[in-house]
Design an enzyme around this catalytic site. Sequence first.
Site, PDB file in Angstrom:
ATOM      1  N   GLU A 208       0.844  -1.201   0.000  1.00  0.00           N
ATOM      2  CA  GLU A 208       0.000   0.000   0.000  1.00  0.00           C
ATOM      3  C   GLU A 208       0.879   1.251   0.000  1.00  0.00           C
ATOM      4  O   GLU A 208       2.026   1.210   0.469  1.00  0.00           O
ATOM      5  CB  GLU A 208      -0.828   0.047   1.288  1.00  0.00           C
ATOM      6  CG  GLU A 208      -1.581  -1.210   1.588  1.00  0.00           C
ATOM      7  CD  GLU A 208      -3.049  -1.095   1.234  1.00  0.00           C
ATOM      8  OE1 GLU A 208      -3.488   0.014   0.882  1.00  0.00           O
ATOM      9  OE2 GLU A 208      -3.728  -2.122   1.289  1.00  0.00           O
ATOM     10  N   LYS A 223      -4.644  -9.814  13.607  1.00  0.00           N
ATOM     11  CA  LYS A 223      -4.993 -11.202  13.275  1.00  0.00           C
ATOM     12  C   LYS A 223      -4.675 -12.128  14.444  1.00  0.00           C
ATOM     13  O   LYS A 223      -5.436 -13.045  14.761  1.00  0.00           O
ATOM     14  CB  LYS A 223      -4.260 -11.621  11.999  1.00  0.00           C
ATOM     15  CG  LYS A 223      -4.781 -10.864  10.770  1.00  0.00           C
ATOM     16  CD  LYS A 223      -3.877 -11.029   9.566  1.00  0.00           C
ATOM     17  CE  LYS A 223      -4.450 -10.321   8.336  1.00  0.00           C
ATOM     18  NZ  LYS A 223      -3.475 -10.174   7.259  1.00  0.00           N
TER      19      LYS A 223
HETATM   20  N1  HSE Z   1      -2.596  -6.458   4.062  1.00  0.00           N
HETATM   21  C1  HSE Z   1      -2.716  -7.846   4.367  1.00  0.00           C
HETATM   22  C2  HSE Z   1      -1.422  -8.558   4.067  1.00  0.00           C
HETATM   23  C3  HSE Z   1      -3.777  -8.541   3.573  1.00  0.00           C
HETATM   24  O1  HSE Z   1      -0.498  -7.977   3.494  1.00  0.00           O
HETATM   25  O2  HSE Z   1      -1.342  -9.717   4.430  1.00  0.00           O
HETATM   26  C4  HSE Z   1      -5.119  -8.485   4.177  1.00  0.00           C
HETATM   27  O3  HSE Z   1      -5.179  -9.166   5.382  1.00  0.00           O
END
Ligand code: HSE
Length: 454
Positions: A208, A223
């Site tokens: 991003e 997570k």
């Molecule tokens: N941005 C997360 C990653 C993906 O790079 O694993 C979505 O959970």
Amino acid sequence: MRAEQGARGAPARPARKAERGVRVALIGWGTIGSGVIQLLRGNGEALAGRLGASVELARVVDIDLERRREVRVPKSLLTNDARAVLADPEIDVVIELMGGLEPARTFVLEAIRSGKSVVTANKALLAHHGREIFAAAEAAGVGFGFEASVGGGIPIIRTLREALGGDRHRAIFGIVNGTSNYILSAMAAEGRGFDDVLADAQRTGLAEANPTYDVDGIDAAHKLALLVQLAFGVHLPLDAIHTEGIRHVDAEDMAYARELGYAIKLLAIAKRHDEGIEARVHPTMIPLEDPLASVQGAFNAVCLLSEALGRSMYYGQGAGMMPTATAVVGDVLDCARDLRGRGGPRLPPLGFPVASLARARVRPIGDVVSEYYLRIQAADRPGVLGRISGLLGGAGISIASVVQRGRKSGGTVPVVFRTHETRERDLRRALARVEALPTVQGKPVAIRIEESPI
Ligand code: HSE
């Protein structure tokens, strides 16, 4: 409102919903949303076959409806009025893919309170407000799916909630952020530095524009908070997870790690001890022969150590449009089955009542014990190594090996130590003393080694 009470005191669903297709509204039409639309269309017949009724995309909500996307949606379905969709009694399932905390939290709670099933991929939302949201879903007796929130297309939530619901888990750990794993994999394979690989990944859209959540370990901590609830049945506040990202991982440490037989991976690790839970996210050196070391690129892998099952590992695409969309549509199908009365008794979102989630007793990071890799840039002069070793030994830190290569008379050289098991608090204290030595340049690098994370 529902007139009758179903099993577990939940309101019964109106019979009319069994007579027509299941109507779905998508809130947040980004990349994953486009994947969901593609899957609902492309697999529509198969889904209808499995369900005995169609799953119909009835509304698509976004604040920006003009942007070009991967799929086209008839204008009649598009709206930017989320509130009207949430109030529409014809909508059965709301898919929340807008991300962020607000207004996502408000929309999800509104959907639940108006009796709709909800499917979300929003791990930040659930890590911060999961207890409130899960409790609301339980109280309303609605379906609530969040498989896409951890591990993209890997069905780890269901595995913990259902398949392994009969076991007790001692540890859960793994690679749960694809972006940081992609960056570390490229650094290891190409010998490049973090900034260089990140800039490339941003150019190609793999990272991003604002990579903070991914590279600073925050996404992995979100997570891990969810995995801990499911695996250990306790609530772990986010601030109880010691979180370090990968910005300070250096190409030089990557090279030393490989030489010593290790890979450096950003691991999310939670272990259950008698006196509490240990939960941390940080770059970790793991043996090259550990299956986790071969997880490359944007892939994810979650490992469990369970009392009856032993070690198991779940591997797959941890992010991306179609893998994540698969998890979302799987949850939609579950909710739809449930609405059609074909899903058997409804499970609460976590697989057990959220009221039974006690606050985790957390082992402070200072008490966590680990082996360490240390790289200290020190003057190449007689006695310097002895002085550093003396400070480490004085703090009770036992050295397993030392490597110092090359000579730089009058300059500095890297000295690499490997420690035996050491308490974090002792290590930090010793490193502060080492750093203060006039013969040491810069900040010592310390990376935890997990011979076998379980
Ligand atoms: N941005 C997360 C990653 C993906 O790079 O694993 C979505 O959970």
